[in-house]
Design a protein around this motif. Sequence first.
Motif, PDB file in Angstrom:
ATOM      1  N   SER A 132      44.785  -4.525 -14.278  1.00 18.37           N
ATOM      2  CA  SER A 132      44.242  -4.325 -13.322  1.00 18.37           C
ATOM      3  C   SER A 132      43.521  -2.881 -13.443  1.00 18.37           C
ATOM      4  O   SER A 132      42.366  -2.331 -12.880  1.00 18.37           O
ATOM      5  CB  SER A 132      44.659  -4.601 -11.933  1.00 18.37           C
ATOM      6  N   ARG A 133      44.209  -2.113 -14.107  1.00 14.95           N
ATOM      7  CA  ARG A 133      43.924  -0.583 -14.421  1.00 14.95           C
ATOM      8  C   ARG A 133      43.299  -0.418 -15.706  1.00 14.95           C
ATOM      9  O   ARG A 133      42.612   0.608 -15.870  1.00 14.95           O
ATOM     10  CB  ARG A 133      45.167   0.099 -13.877  1.00 14.95           C
ATOM     11  N   ASN A 168      40.185   1.269 -12.995  1.00 15.47           N
ATOM     12  CA  ASN A 168      40.636   1.003 -11.495  1.00 15.47           C
ATOM     13  C   ASN A 168      41.585   2.037 -11.258  1.00 15.47           C
ATOM     14  O   ASN A 168      42.521   2.701 -12.021  1.00 15.47           O
ATOM     15  CB  ASN A 168      41.263  -0.362 -11.241  1.00 15.47           C
ATOM     16  N   ALA A 169      41.742   2.336  -9.820  1.00 13.17           N
ATOM     17  CA  ALA A 169      43.006   3.285  -9.486  1.00 13.17           C
ATOM     18  C   ALA A 169      42.860   4.803 -10.160  1.00 13.17           C
ATOM     19  O   ALA A 169      43.934   5.336 -10.638  1.00 13.17           O
ATOM     20  CB  ALA A 169      44.290   2.888  -9.589  1.00 13.17           C
ATOM     21  N   MET A 170      41.699   5.338 -10.482  1.00 11.23           N
ATOM     22  CA  MET A 170      41.444   6.244 -11.321  1.00 11.23           C
ATOM     23  C   MET A 170      42.237   7.627 -10.601  1.00 11.23           C
ATOM     24  O   MET A 170      42.887   8.343 -11.277  1.00 11.23           O
ATOM     25  CB  MET A 170      39.954   6.701 -11.504  1.00 11.23           C
ATOM     26  N   SER A 171      42.179   7.750  -9.457  1.00  8.71           N
ATOM     27  CA  SER A 171      42.666   9.052  -8.702  1.00  8.71           C
ATOM     28  C   SER A 171      44.279   8.948  -9.033  1.00  8.71           C
ATOM     29  O   SER A 171      44.908   9.882  -9.246  1.00  8.71           O
ATOM     30  CB  SER A 171      42.409   9.090  -7.271  1.00  8.71           C
ATOM     31  N   GLU A 172      44.941   7.665  -8.769  1.00  9.32           N
ATOM     32  CA  GLU A 172      46.260   7.560  -8.954  1.00  9.32           C
ATOM     33  C   GLU A 172      46.727   7.958 -10.560  1.00  9.32           C
ATOM     34  O   GLU A 172      48.012   8.394 -10.609  1.00  9.32           O
ATOM     35  CB  GLU A 172      46.804   6.249  -8.502  1.00  9.32           C
ATOM     36  N   VAL A 173      46.132   7.272 -11.251  1.00 11.74           N
ATOM     37  CA  VAL A 173      46.443   7.557 -12.641  1.00 11.74           C
ATOM     38  C   VAL A 173      46.129   9.031 -13.414  1.00 11.74           C
ATOM     39  O   VAL A 173      47.194   9.492 -13.889  1.00 11.74           O
ATOM     40  CB  VAL A 173      45.472   6.584 -13.785  1.00 11.74           C
ATOM     41  N   MET A 174      45.279   9.671 -12.707  1.00 13.52           N
ATOM     42  CA  MET A 174      45.026  11.177 -13.140  1.00 13.52           C
ATOM     43  C   MET A 174      45.690  12.180 -12.098  1.00 13.52           C
ATOM     44  O   MET A 174      45.494  13.330 -12.329  1.00 13.52           O
ATOM     45  CB  MET A 174      43.496  11.353 -13.300  1.00 13.52           C
ATOM     46  N   GLY A 175      46.200  11.698 -11.136  1.00  7.98           N
ATOM     47  CA  GLY A 175      46.676  12.784 -10.299  1.00  7.98           C
ATOM     48  C   GLY A 175      45.664  13.252  -9.467  1.00  7.98           C
ATOM     49  O   GLY A 175      45.862  14.332  -8.968  1.00  7.98           O
ATOM     50  N   GLY A 176      44.729  12.544  -8.990  1.00  6.96           N
ATOM     51  CA  GLY A 176      43.561  12.968  -8.169  1.00  6.96           C
ATOM     52  C   GLY A 176      42.320  12.594  -8.658  1.00  6.96           C
ATOM     53  O   GLY A 176      42.206  12.216  -9.639  1.00  6.96           O
ATOM     54  N   PRO A 177      41.284  13.064  -7.882  1.00  3.58           N
ATOM     55  CA  PRO A 177      40.022  12.480  -8.120  1.00  3.58           C
ATOM     56  C   PRO A 177      39.640  13.226  -9.572  1.00  3.58           C
ATOM     57  O   PRO A 177      39.825  14.143  -9.652  1.00  3.58           O
ATOM     58  CB  PRO A 177      39.233  12.951  -7.124  1.00  3.58           C
ATOM     59  N   LEU A 178      38.994  12.293 -10.588  1.00  2.24           N
ATOM     60  CA  LEU A 178      38.528  12.818 -11.739  1.00  2.24           C
ATOM     61  C   LEU A 178      36.938  12.964 -11.558  1.00  2.24           C
ATOM     62  O   LEU A 178      36.345  12.087 -11.633  1.00  2.24           O
ATOM     63  CB  LEU A 178      38.914  11.848 -12.910  1.00  2.24           C
TER      64      LEU A 178
END
Length: 291
Positions: A132-133, A168-178
């Motif tokens: 999903s990510r 998906n879940a870009m902010s979670e993966v990158m530690g904040g909005p990219l």
Amino acid sequence: MFDLSLITLPGAFTLPTQAVIRNETVGSLRASLDGLTLNLTPDGLRIYGSIAKFYRGENVGEMTRGTLREAFDKLEAALGFSVGSGTIRVLEVGHTLTVDYPAAWYTALWEPVPRFRQYTEGNGLTVGFRNSRWSYQGYDKGRETLAGDVPELYRGRNLLRLELKLHNAMSEVMGGPLTVERLMTPEVYRNLLQRWKGWYFRIPKARIPRPVFDAGVKELVKSLAACQVKNMGGLDTLLLDLSKRSDLSKVQKSRARQELRDLTQDVVFTDPDELTTELDRKVRTAAMHSR
């Protein structure tokens, strides 16, 4: 290194006159701009497509941090406003490698990654994994050099494209909005480059089993079993047969799958294929020298 993207910008915008209107309905407008798709709604603007193709007409050559900055400068000049604050929702991190043999020979050695769905497309010319990510795929890029303008370095060569896609879940993966501006910082660039490299090495590759006669009995039996797995059609064939077994519980199947994977990846009595050795070296080099 960066290519396919989906960028969202909240607010009200006016599209440039060179944008070609493709579809217009009440409250929304879809247009194209040199290969990029622009979707304008009351919520804002969505920009989707290959930034490399927009910038130079192809995405075979490497897209460095410097050329990425130039590409977004070109986009801002065409749009007439800044996109630096735009949030990236989808991002592709990819690199085209020149290899010694046809690209499909390398991806044919890729084995299943636990908890990811493996897929093949184009008669095996594309092999990938997704959840999903994330998705990660390798495919024959050489076919694209037959039509279109590409750098001389890549013409007539065996090309393998390796792509990591965050969708998906870009902010979670990158530690904040990219944002676009954050994407071009050295820290984020290196982070994504290491993720691209790390994902490649996460994929198990078929290894060549060999009998081990100079170790204990246990190692000899396991090495012969690994040879037998290959003789029976390889790991994929046995995993497929195992999935059809109705006499085994889910726990038993899970244990058997893990035992088979461990057996075929044991470095004591298996060796890497020469194609994998070549590609491992080239991935490390690409990750080291990309800027």
